[in-house]
Design a protein around this motif. Structure first.
Motif, PDB file in Angstrom:
ATOM      1  N   HIS A 250       0.814  -1.217   0.000  1.00 44.34           N
ATOM      2  CA  HIS A 250       0.000   0.000   0.000  1.00 44.34           C
ATOM      3  C   HIS A 250       0.846   1.265   0.000  1.00 44.34           C
ATOM      4  O   HIS A 250       0.330   2.361   0.281  1.00 44.34           O
ATOM      5  N   ASN A 253      -0.339   4.335  -2.007  1.00 42.72           N
ATOM      6  CA  ASN A 253      -1.365   5.245  -1.510  1.00 42.72           C
ATOM      7  C   ASN A 253      -0.769   6.510  -0.906  1.00 42.72           C
ATOM      8  O   ASN A 253      -1.460   7.527  -0.762  1.00 42.72           O
ATOM      9  N   SER A 312      -3.551  10.244   1.923  1.00 43.00           N
ATOM     10  CA  SER A 312      -3.593   9.110   1.012  1.00 43.00           C
ATOM     11  C   SER A 312      -4.102   9.533  -0.358  1.00 43.00           C
ATOM     12  O   SER A 312      -4.904  10.469  -0.493  1.00 43.00           O
ATOM     13  N   GLU A 313      -3.656   8.818  -1.378  1.00 42.42           N
ATOM     14  CA  GLU A 313      -4.148   9.068  -2.730  1.00 42.42           C
ATOM     15  C   GLU A 313      -5.321   8.164  -3.098  1.00 42.42           C
ATOM     16  O   GLU A 313      -5.824   8.219  -4.210  1.00 42.42           O
ATOM     17  N   ASN A 314      -5.747   7.344  -2.156  1.00 43.90           N
ATOM     18  CA  ASN A 314      -6.878   6.450  -2.381  1.00 43.90           C
ATOM     19  C   ASN A 314      -8.166   7.156  -1.959  1.00 43.90           C
ATOM     20  O   ASN A 314      -8.366   7.426  -0.769  1.00 43.90           O
ATOM     21  N   HIS A 317     -10.284   6.338   1.206  1.00 39.40           N
ATOM     22  CA  HIS A 317      -9.847   6.721   2.546  1.00 39.40           C
ATOM     23  C   HIS A 317     -10.381   8.075   2.980  1.00 39.40           C
ATOM     24  O   HIS A 317     -10.303   8.417   4.157  1.00 39.40           O
ATOM     25  N   TRP A 461     -12.591  -3.097  -7.925  1.00 36.32           N
ATOM     26  CA  TRP A 461     -12.095  -2.178  -8.936  1.00 36.32           C
ATOM     27  C   TRP A 461     -13.042  -2.189 -10.127  1.00 36.32           C
ATOM     28  O   TRP A 461     -13.735  -3.174 -10.372  1.00 36.32           O
TER      29      TRP A 461
END
Length: 498
Positions: A250, A253, A312-314, A317, A461
């Motif tokens: 991860h 992220n 985070s880049e997700n 989150h 996804w």
């Protein structure tokens, strides 16, 4: 023979002692009564979701495969994540093995869902107990309702199973110990967080910082050092060692989005608030306390979790869905108790608690506990009946490639993988990747009907429905699978004997 009391006038007769209160009204039972009620509430939502095929392989099926492996004294290899995939290479949560004895007695996904419900409900005990002692019985009820019906707990209770459920009661008991200046007990309750998820070492470090500021400095510094070092070792060494691809799965992220570490740090304050959903989440996190928890030094214990989520880049989150905020709810309610316990005005305390209950009531319909009063929750559709009938035809012990929402219906008795298998790099344009490798499972069970609730796609996804249908046709036409049955959008195939 006349006694002394017989000689006294009627008005001067001694009063009889008050009758003892019934056992069920004993104040010490209040927290446990709330825990029992909340456990039943959460379990009802979770179990009913599973019965309606709303649980998924990602993540209930994954965690069941891991716990099932522990129960069989094997490494937590999870076929849903790929051949030979050790789940300890994804997140570091060896404490999941604590559920193995229970699963051995009850080998079912429902075991995990009920266990999660009990763990989330258990966290109300130290919070309500602390509130009762500091503020009184009515305040304890308000705090218990504020925690138990909070959106962060509701979102976790109604979304499959996740390891963070183990952390929620541990942190709640640690916070109660901090409030009563039982420093060693607080550290002991928080220490297992290291073995629940790699980022929770930072939460342990935050507990250590609080202890160092408010209590014995040496103990606090040592706790903070252990937390930081523990997370570092897990991320840099243990997780890569279990990960087949090496590295931290991860790490992407938290990628460097500004070209350099210095630039990233400079932009961090603004990045933590952009896009707008982040700011909304930060407000909603503290909303169950009517924002009063922000006045408590205990709020600092929420900083590590909020910090990594906001940078985070997700996008998952950033918002209020899923399980990511469950660990924050005990901190927020503990902060509320801490602030009100120092409030000198009883009137202000009452007004604050009324506000807390009002905020809870306003937010409740927007989050999953509201499913209990929705008609579709209690209706079993023909599609669900069709899916169950076809799943029953898959024999125990078979290898099965299943759609995401069908996978956890089989993981207790079969070896299950996702159909179709998702590409590792989810940033690829899946319409251009071409056909996937030939399936190897004995059975394929595929559901083409969109679910009534999240996730709206068949996996975690985006995977185009037309490509899924193409893979299903290829299995039948090119890879030797025969259609055994098809009903209401659910198709069951079996590999033809050679």
């Amino acid at each position: 023979m006349r006694t002394l009391t017989d000689k006294l006038p009627v008005d001067s007769q001694p009063e009889a002692p008050p009758a003892p209160a019934p056992w069920y009204r004993h104040p010490a039972l209040l927290p446990w009564a709330w825990a029992a009620g909340l456990c039943l509430l959460y379990a009802t939502v979770a179990v009913r979701r599973h019965q309606l095929l709303r649980t998924t392989g990602y993540d209930l099926g994954i965690f069941e495969q891991a716990v099932r492996a522990y129960a069989e004294l094997r490494a937590p290899v999870v076929p849903l994540r790929g051949a030979g995939f050790n789940l300890l290479g994804d997140h570091f949560h060896p404490l999941l093995a604590a559920l193995a004895p229970l699963y051995r007695l009850w080998p079912s996904p429902l075991c995990l869902l009920v266990a999660q419900s009990a763990l989330l409900a258990l966290a109300v005990v130290p919070l309500a107990r602390w509130a009762r002692r500091a503020l009184g019985v009515r305040a304890a009820h308000a705090v218990a309702a504020g925690y138990g019906l909070s959106w962060g707990i509701a979102s976790a209770a109604a979304f499959d199973f996740h390891e963070v459920a183990l952390a929620v009661p541990l942190l709640a008991f640690s916070l109660e110990a901090l409030a009563h200046r039982r420093w060693r007990a607080a550290v002991a309750w928080a220490a297992p967080l290291l073995f629940i998820k790699e980022d929770l070492g930072l939460t342990l470090a935050a507990v250590g910082v609080y202890v160092a500021v408010k209590g014995p400095r040496r103990l606090g510094i040592a706790t903070a050092a252990v937390g930081l070092l523990g997370s570092l070792v897990e991320i840099k060494f243990l997780l890569p060692a279990f990960n087949l691809g090496g590295g931290y799965a991860h790490g992407g992220n938290l990628a460097d989005g500004h070209g350099s570490l210095l630039s990233t740090l400079a932009h961090a304050p603004l990045d933590a608030l952009r896009p707008d959903v982040k700011a909304l989440t930060l407000v909603l996190v503290f909303a169950p306390s009517a924002l009063l928890a922000l006045r408590s030094p205990l709020a600092m214990i929420a900083v590590p979790t909020l910090g990594w989520r906001m940078v985070s880049e997700n996008p998952f989150h950033w918002g209020t869905a899923y399980h990511y905020s469950a660990i924050l709810m005990p901190v927020v309610l503990a902060g509320l108790i801490d602030v009100l316990a120092r409030e000198k005005s009883a009137r202000n305390v009452r007004a604050s608690l009324v506000t807390v209950l009002a905020v809870t009531a306003v937010l409740l319909p927007s989050f999953p506990l509201a499913q209990l009063v929705q008609r579709p929750t209690w209706r079993t559709t023909p599609h669900i009946e069709a899916a169950r009938a076809l799943l029953a035809r898959v024999p125990d012990g078979a290898t099965v490639a299943a759609s995401n929402r069908l996978a956890p219906q089989l993981t207790s008795r079969c070896e299950v993988m996702i159909f179709p298998t998702f590409p590792v790099d989810t940033r690829l344009d899946l319409r251009e990747t071409g056909p996937l490798p030939a399936p190897t499972a004995e059975w394929i069970v595929y559901d083409s009907v969109p679910p009534e609730a999240w996730p709206q796609k068949s996996g975690p996804w985006p995977y185009p429905a037309e490509q899924q249908e193409a893979e299903l046709r290829a299995a039948s036409e090119k890879h030797g699978y025969e259609v055994v049955a098809a009903r209401d959008g659910v198709t069951l195939l079996r590999r033809s004997p050679n």
